[in-house]
Design a protein around this motif. Structure first.
Motif, mmCIF file in Angstrom:
data_model
loop_
_atom_site.group_PDB
_atom_site.id
_atom_site.type_symbol
_atom_site.label_atom_id
_atom_site.label_comp_id
_atom_site.label_asym_id
_atom_site.label_seq_id
_atom_site.Cartn_x
_atom_site.Cartn_y
_atom_site.Cartn_z
ATOM 1 N N LEU A 6 5.740 -15.278 -65.640
ATOM 2 C CA LEU A 6 4.973 -16.204 -66.460
ATOM 3 C C LEU A 6 3.595 -15.633 -66.744
ATOM 4 O O LEU A 6 2.957 -15.065 -65.870
ATOM 5 C CB LEU A 6 4.809 -17.548 -65.747
ATOM 6 C CG LEU A 6 6.081 -18.305 -65.399
ATOM 7 C CD1 LEU A 6 5.738 -19.526 -64.550
ATOM 8 C CD2 LEU A 6 6.831 -18.703 -66.640
ATOM 9 N N LEU A 7 3.150 -15.793 -67.986
ATOM 10 C CA LEU A 7 1.798 -15.413 -68.363
ATOM 11 C C LEU A 7 1.030 -16.696 -68.657
ATOM 12 O O LEU A 7 1.515 -17.551 -69.391
ATOM 13 C CB LEU A 7 1.806 -14.521 -69.604
ATOM 14 C CG LEU A 7 2.514 -13.182 -69.474
ATOM 15 C CD1 LEU A 7 2.513 -12.466 -70.822
ATOM 16 C CD2 LEU A 7 1.851 -12.319 -68.415
ATOM 17 N N HIS A 8 -0.174 -16.815 -68.080
ATOM 18 C CA HIS A 8 -0.984 -18.017 -68.255
ATOM 19 C C HIS A 8 -2.293 -17.643 -68.935
ATOM 20 O O HIS A 8 -2.918 -16.640 -68.596
ATOM 21 C CB HIS A 8 -1.324 -18.652 -66.904
ATOM 22 C CG HIS A 8 -0.117 -19.050 -66.109
ATOM 23 N ND1 HIS A 8 0.570 -20.207 -66.348
ATOM 24 C CD2 HIS A 8 0.516 -18.434 -65.095
ATOM 25 C CE1 HIS A 8 1.582 -20.293 -65.505
ATOM 26 N NE2 HIS A 8 1.564 -19.218 -64.729
ATOM 27 N N GLN A 9 -2.692 -18.462 -69.894
ATOM 28 C CA GLN A 9 -3.998 -18.326 -70.526
ATOM 29 C C GLN A 9 -4.453 -19.725 -70.911
ATOM 30 O O GLN A 9 -3.925 -20.302 -71.854
ATOM 31 C CB GLN A 9 -3.920 -17.413 -71.752
ATOM 32 C CG GLN A 9 -5.239 -17.222 -72.454
ATOM 33 C CD GLN A 9 -6.261 -16.502 -71.589
ATOM 34 O OE1 GLN A 9 -5.929 -15.544 -70.914
ATOM 35 N NE2 GLN A 9 -7.482 -16.959 -71.604
ATOM 36 N N ASP A 40 -4.444 -23.409 -71.332
ATOM 37 C CA ASP A 40 -3.362 -24.396 -71.314
ATOM 38 C C ASP A 40 -2.019 -23.803 -71.721
ATOM 39 O O ASP A 40 -1.013 -24.490 -71.706
ATOM 40 C CB ASP A 40 -3.682 -25.559 -72.252
ATOM 41 C CG ASP A 40 -4.844 -26.402 -71.761
ATOM 42 O OD1 ASP A 40 -5.133 -26.340 -70.552
ATOM 43 O OD2 ASP A 40 -5.451 -27.109 -72.572
ATOM 44 N N LEU A 41 -1.994 -22.518 -72.122
ATOM 45 C CA LEU A 41 -0.754 -21.882 -72.571
ATOM 46 C C LEU A 41 -0.050 -21.183 -71.424
ATOM 47 O O LEU A 41 -0.681 -20.523 -70.608
ATOM 48 C CB LEU A 41 -1.032 -20.838 -73.652
ATOM 49 C CG LEU A 41 -1.576 -21.334 -74.969
ATOM 50 C CD1 LEU A 41 -1.889 -20.145 -75.870
ATOM 51 C CD2 LEU A 41 -0.594 -22.256 -75.645
ATOM 52 N N THR A 42 1.263 -21.311 -71.378
ATOM 53 C CA THR A 42 2.096 -20.576 -70.434
ATOM 54 C C THR A 42 3.262 -19.982 -71.210
ATOM 55 O O THR A 42 3.948 -20.684 -71.945
ATOM 56 C CB THR A 42 2.646 -21.496 -69.324
ATOM 57 O OG1 THR A 42 1.542 -22.077 -68.635
ATOM 58 C CG2 THR A 42 3.510 -20.713 -68.343
ATOM 59 N N LEU A 43 3.472 -18.671 -71.075
ATOM 60 C CA LEU A 43 4.591 -17.987 -71.698
ATOM 61 C C LEU A 43 5.568 -17.584 -70.614
ATOM 62 O O LEU A 43 5.195 -16.897 -69.662
ATOM 63 C CB LEU A 43 4.130 -16.743 -72.451
ATOM 64 C CG LEU A 43 3.169 -16.964 -73.600
ATOM 65 C CD1 LEU A 43 2.709 -15.619 -74.147
ATOM 66 C CD2 LEU A 43 3.802 -17.784 -74.693
ATOM 67 N N ASP A 44 6.821 -18.017 -70.737
ATOM 68 C CA ASP A 44 7.881 -17.627 -69.815
ATOM 69 C C ASP A 44 8.594 -16.427 -70.428
ATOM 70 O O ASP A 44 9.261 -16.544 -71.457
ATOM 71 C CB ASP A 44 8.848 -18.781 -69.601
ATOM 72 C CG ASP A 44 9.911 -18.481 -68.562
ATOM 73 O OD1 ASP A 44 10.317 -17.306 -68.438
ATOM 74 O OD2 ASP A 44 10.335 -19.421 -67.885
ATOM 75 N N GLU A 91 0.200 -26.990 -71.969
ATOM 76 C CA GLU A 91 0.124 -27.939 -70.872
ATOM 77 C C GLU A 91 1.565 -28.173 -70.394
ATOM 78 O O GLU A 91 2.181 -27.239 -69.919
ATOM 79 C CB GLU A 91 -0.618 -29.210 -71.275
ATOM 80 C CG GLU A 91 -2.081 -28.948 -71.557
ATOM 81 C CD GLU A 91 -2.838 -30.206 -71.924
ATOM 82 O OE1 GLU A 91 -2.228 -31.284 -72.073
ATOM 83 O OE2 GLU A 91 -4.061 -30.101 -72.061
ATOM 84 N N THR A 92 2.130 -29.345 -70.586
ATOM 85 C CA THR A 92 3.513 -29.571 -70.125
ATOM 86 C C THR A 92 4.490 -29.690 -71.305
ATOM 87 O O THR A 92 5.675 -29.899 -71.092
ATOM 88 C CB THR A 92 3.607 -30.864 -69.283
ATOM 89 O OG1 THR A 92 3.163 -31.959 -70.063
ATOM 90 C CG2 THR A 92 2.772 -30.726 -68.015
ATOM 91 N N ARG A 118 6.863 -28.293 -74.118
ATOM 92 C CA ARG A 118 7.617 -27.058 -74.351
ATOM 93 C C ARG A 118 7.984 -26.934 -75.819
ATOM 94 O O ARG A 118 8.518 -27.842 -76.427
ATOM 95 C CB ARG A 118 8.896 -27.063 -73.523
ATOM 96 C CG ARG A 118 9.751 -25.843 -73.759
ATOM 97 C CD ARG A 118 10.987 -25.850 -72.915
ATOM 98 N NE ARG A 118 11.718 -27.082 -73.117
ATOM 99 C CZ ARG A 118 13.009 -27.218 -72.977
ATOM 100 N NH1 ARG A 118 13.742 -26.196 -72.597
ATOM 101 N NH2 ARG A 118 13.605 -28.355 -73.180
#
Length: 54
Positions: A31-34, A36-40, A49-50, A52
Motif C-alpha cells: 500500500l502507498l499512502h499520501q 487521505d489517498l491510499t493506493l493498493d 479516506e474510506t 473506494r
C-alpha cells in the motif's frame, strides 16, 4: 495542479499502478499512502479516506 475529469484521473492512477506493479520488488510496500489517498498495488484500487474507487 490543473483539474482533471474523474475518468482521466482514474486512467492516470491505473497507469501509475500498472507501472508500479511491473517494476514491483518484494521489499516494496503493498500500500502507498499520501494524505487521505491510499493506493493498493496488488488489487489496483484507490481509496480516498474510506471511499473506494473502482
Amino acid at each position: 495542479m490543473k483539474p482533471f475529469s474523474i475518468h482521466e484521473l482514474k486512467a492516470r492512477i491505473k497507469a501509475h499502478l500498472h507501472r508500479e506493479q511491473c517494476s514491483h520488488l518484494d521489499h516494496q510496500p503493498k500500500l502507498l499512502h499520501q494524505g487521505d489517498l491510499t493506493l493498493d498495488l496488488y488489487s489496483l484500487q484507490l481509496f480516498i479516506e474510506t471511499f473506494r474507487f473502482r
